[in-house]
Design a protein around this motif. Sequence first.
Motif, mmCIF file in Angstrom:
data_model
loop_
_atom_site.group_PDB
_atom_site.id
_atom_site.type_symbol
_atom_site.label_atom_id
_atom_site.label_comp_id
_atom_site.label_asym_id
_atom_site.label_seq_id
_atom_site.Cartn_x
_atom_site.Cartn_y
_atom_site.Cartn_z
ATOM 1 N N THR A 1 21.907 89.526 57.066
ATOM 2 C CA THR A 1 21.052 89.413 58.392
ATOM 3 C C THR A 1 19.856 88.845 58.480
ATOM 4 O OG1 THR A 1 19.945 91.355 58.873
ATOM 5 C CG2 THR A 1 22.431 91.577 58.955
ATOM 6 N N GLN A 2 19.147 88.325 59.257
ATOM 7 C CA GLN A 2 17.980 88.209 59.465
ATOM 8 C C GLN A 2 17.356 88.083 60.861
ATOM 9 O OE1 GLN A 2 16.095 83.978 58.860
ATOM 10 N NE2 GLN A 2 17.846 83.835 57.606
ATOM 11 N N ARG A 3 16.281 88.385 61.265
ATOM 12 C CA ARG A 3 15.670 88.526 62.807
ATOM 13 C C ARG A 3 15.753 87.447 63.561
ATOM 14 N NH1 ARG A 3 11.688 90.082 59.307
ATOM 15 N NH2 ARG A 3 10.783 92.445 59.560
ATOM 16 N N THR A 4 16.218 87.819 65.038
ATOM 17 C CA THR A 4 16.076 86.709 65.937
ATOM 18 C C THR A 4 14.743 86.750 66.252
ATOM 19 O OG1 THR A 4 16.507 88.442 67.520
ATOM 20 C CG2 THR A 4 18.216 87.259 66.822
ATOM 21 N N ILE A 5 14.295 85.403 66.943
ATOM 22 C CA ILE A 5 12.915 85.238 67.398
ATOM 23 C C ILE A 5 12.712 84.820 68.740
ATOM 24 C CG2 ILE A 5 12.000 84.882 65.077
ATOM 25 C CD1 ILE A 5 12.044 81.921 65.863
ATOM 26 N N GLY A 6 11.563 85.046 69.497
ATOM 27 C CA GLY A 6 11.728 84.880 70.931
ATOM 28 C C GLY A 6 10.490 83.653 70.911
ATOM 29 N N PRO A 7 10.274 83.017 72.209
ATOM 30 C CA PRO A 7 11.083 83.375 73.504
ATOM 31 C C PRO A 7 12.494 82.938 73.055
ATOM 32 C CG PRO A 7 9.623 81.613 73.686
ATOM 33 C CD PRO A 7 9.286 82.043 72.621
ATOM 34 N N GLU A 8 12.842 82.078 72.509
ATOM 35 C CA GLU A 8 14.151 81.753 72.334
ATOM 36 C C GLU A 8 14.501 81.239 71.179
ATOM 37 O OE1 GLU A 8 14.741 78.755 75.503
ATOM 38 O OE2 GLU A 8 13.917 77.074 74.155
ATOM 39 N N CYS A 9 15.813 81.340 70.401
ATOM 40 C CA CYS A 9 16.301 80.811 69.282
ATOM 41 C C CYS A 9 17.741 80.483 69.319
ATOM 42 C CB CYS A 9 16.059 82.046 68.214
ATOM 43 S SG CYS A 9 16.455 83.389 68.253
ATOM 44 N N SER A 10 17.924 79.817 68.066
ATOM 45 C CA SER A 10 19.542 79.499 67.836
ATOM 46 C C SER A 10 19.701 79.780 66.288
ATOM 47 C CB SER A 10 19.943 78.339 68.309
ATOM 48 O OG SER A 10 19.273 77.140 67.415
ATOM 49 N N GLY A 11 20.835 80.209 66.025
ATOM 50 C CA GLY A 11 21.508 80.253 64.615
ATOM 51 C C GLY A 11 22.655 79.652 64.422
#
Length: 524
Positions: A378-388
Amino acid sequence: MKKLFVRLGWGAVLLLVTVLGLNAQTARNPIIYADVPDMAMIRVGKTYYMSSTTMHLSPGLPIMKSNDLVNWQLVGYAYDTLANVDALNLTNGKSTYGRGSWASSLRYHNGTYYATTFAQTTGKTHIYTTKNIEKGPWKATSFKPSYHDHSLFFDDDGRVYLIYGAGKLRLVELTADASGVKPGTTEQILIENASTPSGTGGGLPAEGSQLFKVNGKYYLFNITWPKGSMRTVVIHRADRITGPWEGRVALQDLGVAQGGLIDTPDGKWYAYLFRDFGGVGRIPYLVPVTWEDGWPVLGVNGKVPETLDLPASKGLIPNLVASDEFTRKTGDRPLPLVWQWNHNPDNSLWSVVDRKGFLRLKTGRVDTSFVLARNTLTQRTIGPECSGSTALDVSNLKDGDFAGLSLLQKNYGLVGVKRENGQNFLVMVSAASGKPVEIQRVSLAQKTVYLKAECNFTNRADLAHFFYSLDGKAWQAIGEPLKMPYTIPHFMGYRFGLFTYATLNPGGFADFDYFRIDDKTTKK
């Protein structure tokens, strides 16, 4: 530029330059739009170091570095694994979601760095020490009990203490090297009810202690949450560590709270704090501090400012989250620091060398659910938006295997490939209801498929969408949008994850060609 002056006029150009200058040079809150809670921070010379909480993840107790208080990069972890127990290993049906290691304390004393934490999972207080905070190695010691939300403190007279507790705060003395409780010491109550300055009519008791000494006085920071109000910073001060202590409310705005003090080489002061912000997690803020009558005064007219007199953020990619092509040169780390395993990994069941340029996740046992499966990376999601996104080769899945891309939290979402009766199916699974439900499936006739998850945390929208592609170019939505609430059972912001697990027979594996993260999403 001369033509620009003529067209716009000097006034407009001056305004343009001013705006561009502000955008280029001014930091904005939150300073990190990602899950970095329970920060502890020190400055050594001109360099700042910060530790944080990562609960049940391994490696844990992350160490970050900055030269300007705004732009941070991961430099290491205090431990690879907290302990070898079922709950941390995801064995025998046990897990430690929402527990593991909690709020850390970070200190530098006589040439040694100390990173400390505590864990309900182990029932212990854990002390990690090193001479080189960026390269290690870290020496680990631990002792009972688990001192809740403690603050490690080295006093000027050579004595060493922990302040800990919730509501009723206590003081215990440690040995000189902080490796255990000092023999013969007696714990004492420091403050009977640290919540008192913010009211005592219910709510959550004061906790999250962080102790500082400035100009001979002691300052103790705590977070409290008065009933019907918001998270609040309370500060107590004293002339002696044993008291008496006097307290006051230091900040009550936006729910920004829990943290402490940091000064800059040129004499400025800030409070580092965090804010609960929905599905992305608990996100760090900086608040200017001035001093009046021997008290630190937080904020601007009692408010958390949107802008700060600090350099602008250069973004969180690639220093706190990063894409990974899984190519490794001689001497490279097997996994970059941005990656953490969901609980302790089984290191015999993953590889970045078995197939060059791929992460291979192998199945070694039968699992009944995604959250109990080992080796989700895993790794973090980030804001205000993101995609993986990722490219997945499913050639070597066995019947009953499920591999793909996740958004991990209690109410998780998955997009991936299930193999059933010799056939592969693209599926989207949602646990928005609290239980996993297969929302959609599509037959898959090729061995490689591209998967993507997009997250929108703007104004706490906390909404994710899942996609697949057969060529990596044209994307098709699958399943349904996932609402991403922040839940206490997991106590962590949503995280991207790559996973593979078996439900019938172990021995299969999946190959991930890359993971790519972006701070933009497809506009709908």
